[in-house]
Design an enzyme around this catalytic site. Sequence first.
Site, PDB file in Angstrom:
ATOM      1  N   LYS A  37       0.815  -1.218   0.000  1.00 23.60           N
ATOM      2  CA  LYS A  37       0.000   0.000   0.000  1.00 23.60           C
ATOM      3  C   LYS A  37       0.840   1.256   0.000  1.00 23.60           C
ATOM      4  CE  LYS A  37      -4.429  -1.548   1.693  1.00 23.60           C
ATOM      5  NZ  LYS A  37      -5.487  -1.437   2.669  1.00 23.60           N
ATOM      6  N   LYS A  45      -5.274  -9.719  -6.746  1.00 23.81           N
ATOM      7  CA  LYS A  45      -6.558 -10.009  -6.085  1.00 23.81           C
ATOM      8  C   LYS A  45      -7.614  -8.972  -6.483  1.00 23.81           C
ATOM      9  CE  LYS A  45      -6.044  -7.448  -1.880  1.00 23.81           C
ATOM     10  NZ  LYS A  45      -6.137  -7.230  -0.494  1.00 23.81           N
ATOM     11  N   LYS A  60     -11.078  -3.338  -3.908  1.00 23.51           N
ATOM     12  CA  LYS A  60     -11.858  -2.095  -3.983  1.00 23.51           C
ATOM     13  C   LYS A  60     -11.030  -0.985  -4.604  1.00 23.51           C
ATOM     14  CE  LYS A  60     -13.951  -2.795   0.605  1.00 23.51           C
ATOM     15  NZ  LYS A  60     -12.987  -2.972   1.689  1.00 23.51           N
TER      16      LYS A  60
HETATM   17  P1  TYM Z   1     -10.984  -5.420   3.672  1.00 16.20           P
HETATM   18  O1  TYM Z   1     -11.976  -4.315   3.847  1.00 16.20           O
HETATM   19  O2  TYM Z   1      -9.872  -5.226   2.701  1.00 16.20           O
HETATM   20  O3  TYM Z   1     -11.734  -6.744   3.247  1.00 16.20           O
HETATM   21  C1  TYM Z   1     -12.835  -7.276   3.983  1.00 16.20           C
HETATM   22  C2  TYM Z   1     -12.769  -8.811   3.942  1.00 16.20           C
HETATM   23  O4  TYM Z   1     -12.820  -9.266   2.580  1.00 16.20           O
HETATM   24  C3  TYM Z   1     -11.722 -10.136   2.321  1.00 16.20           C
HETATM   25  N1  TYM Z   1     -11.293  -9.948   0.932  1.00 16.20           N
HETATM   26  C4  TYM Z   1     -11.159 -10.956   0.045  1.00 16.20           C
HETATM   27  N2  TYM Z   1     -11.340 -12.283   0.156  1.00 16.20           N
HETATM   28  C5  TYM Z   1     -11.126 -13.023  -0.958  1.00 16.20           C
HETATM   29  N3  TYM Z   1     -10.727 -12.502  -2.155  1.00 16.20           N
HETATM   30  C6  TYM Z   1     -10.528 -11.174  -2.300  1.00 16.20           C
HETATM   31  N4  TYM Z   1     -10.144 -10.672  -3.478  1.00 16.20           N
HETATM   32  C7  TYM Z   1     -10.741 -10.333  -1.171  1.00 16.20           C
HETATM   33  N5  TYM Z   1     -10.625  -8.995  -0.960  1.00 16.20           N
HETATM   34  C8  TYM Z   1     -10.970  -8.775   0.326  1.00 16.20           C
HETATM   35  C9  TYM Z   1     -10.637  -9.677   3.294  1.00 16.20           C
HETATM   36  O5  TYM Z   1      -9.688 -10.693   3.534  1.00 16.20           O
HETATM   37  C10 TYM Z   1     -11.446  -9.341   4.522  1.00 16.20           C
HETATM   38  O6  TYM Z   1     -11.699 -10.498   5.281  1.00 16.20           O
HETATM   39  N6  TYM Z   1      -7.968  -4.975   7.652  1.00 16.20           N
HETATM   40  C11 TYM Z   1      -9.239  -5.526   7.199  1.00 16.20           C
HETATM   41  C12 TYM Z   1     -10.421  -5.008   8.005  1.00 16.20           C
HETATM   42  C13 TYM Z   1     -10.273  -5.218   9.479  1.00 16.20           C
HETATM   43  C14 TYM Z   1     -10.354  -6.460  10.170  1.00 16.20           C
HETATM   44  C15 TYM Z   1     -10.167  -6.120  11.552  1.00 16.20           C
HETATM   45  C16 TYM Z   1     -10.545  -7.783   9.785  1.00 16.20           C
HETATM   46  C17 TYM Z   1     -10.042  -4.247  10.391  1.00 16.20           C
HETATM   47  N7  TYM Z   1      -9.965  -4.788  11.638  1.00 16.20           N
HETATM   48  C18 TYM Z   1     -10.167  -7.105  12.532  1.00 16.20           C
HETATM   49  C19 TYM Z   1     -10.558  -8.747  10.773  1.00 16.20           C
HETATM   50  C20 TYM Z   1     -10.359  -8.419  12.131  1.00 16.20           C
HETATM   51  C21 TYM Z   1      -9.461  -5.117   5.750  1.00 16.20           C
HETATM   52  O7  TYM Z   1      -8.909  -4.144   5.298  1.00 16.20           O
HETATM   53  O8  TYM Z   1     -10.386  -5.861   5.078  1.00 16.20           O
END
Ligand code: TYM
Length: 330
Positions: free
Chosen positions: A111, A194, A197
């Site tokens: 990032k 991957k 967003k």
């Molecule tokens: P974020 O917002 O990027 O994504 C949310 C969830 O979606 C999953 N994900 C995917 N799974 C499969 N294929 C993909 N292409 C894909 N893109 C996203 C992510 O693995 C995630 O589970 N840091 C985290 C948010 C967060 C969090 C937490 C998660 C903040 N605090 C505590 C767990 C526990 C994030 O940015 O997810």
Amino acid sequence: MQRVLSGIQPTGNLHLGNYLGAIRNWVAMQQDMPCLFMIADLHAITVQQDPAALIHATREITAALIACGVDPARSIIFAQSSVRGHAELAWILNCHTPLGWLNRMTQFKEKSGKNKESAMLGLYSYPVLQTADILIYQATHVPVGEDQKQHIELSRDIAGAFNRAYSHEFFTLPEPIIQKQSARIMSLRDGTKKMSKSDESDYSRINLTDDADTIAKKIKKAKSDVFENMRDDLENRPEAHNLMQIYAALSNLKLEHVISQFGSGNFSTFKAALAEVAVTHLSPITARMNALMANRDAIDAVLKDGAARANAIAEPTLAQVKKMVGFWRE
Ligand code: TYM
């Protein structure tokens, strides 16, 4: 006691990767365990956000979670910033996290890109806040996609470091729960990246807000391949592999089954079938989401109720941590 916590950032549209990699699993897990699902707005501001877009996305994701089947009467849906304890615990954990551990985090490297010097401190310490999110609820299970695995492993390390520092097995070590079949859904334009967003091409992802025509068009334009030798050479065919995996996940079939069903046909027949499965699966979700978004007060009521319930769990943990650390209190 078992407890689930997971989160999602309100930084744009939810896509099929979020749905298949995480949210679908959340819906299933709420049947068996108490769950907290968090809209990670504190994490979102680690990169610059437009304030109006941020609050809109927080409401939209709340609507999306309910539309996908998260039940706000059973599970707690809340905005991270409405529970102050996350930021407070994150500070305490910052003071128990060696820099070397954060230097290993691949997501910061990706990032921040070439501009490490101008990346924000919050982006660097992001995984410590994520650790606080989990530990403040003493969560035992954290259902996420593959890309979050390293962060959850770090959470276990930080929990262990804190426990050792105060010679007390206080924090539960959380388990990452990662689905086998759809842990990593890839971009429709490049099967080695991957689905995300933040990809600048909207054709790289299927959003939960896309209508049927848009979904069909995106699948039609997805990078193609030929099916020959599919079974023997799947690893070298990232685009075909990804689309077949999406088909399998949406129709609850094994990948093997999808390969046998479509492997001898041509790619356009398969894409048409995939578009149909995707539209059938996603259209009702989009419709429910749009209906929910029309009633802003109802969404806000869910977030308000979620904040109160989440705070009630977080406060006693935080109070105990502050006592262990030696902070004054009345
Ligand atoms: P974020 O917002 O990027 O994504 C949310 C969830 O979606 C999953 N994900 C995917 N799974 C499969 N294929 C993909 N292409 C894909 N893109 C996203 C992510 O693995 C995630 O589970 N840091 C985290 C948010 C967060 C969090 C937490 C998660 C903040 N605090 C505590 C767990 C526990 C994030 O940015 O997810």
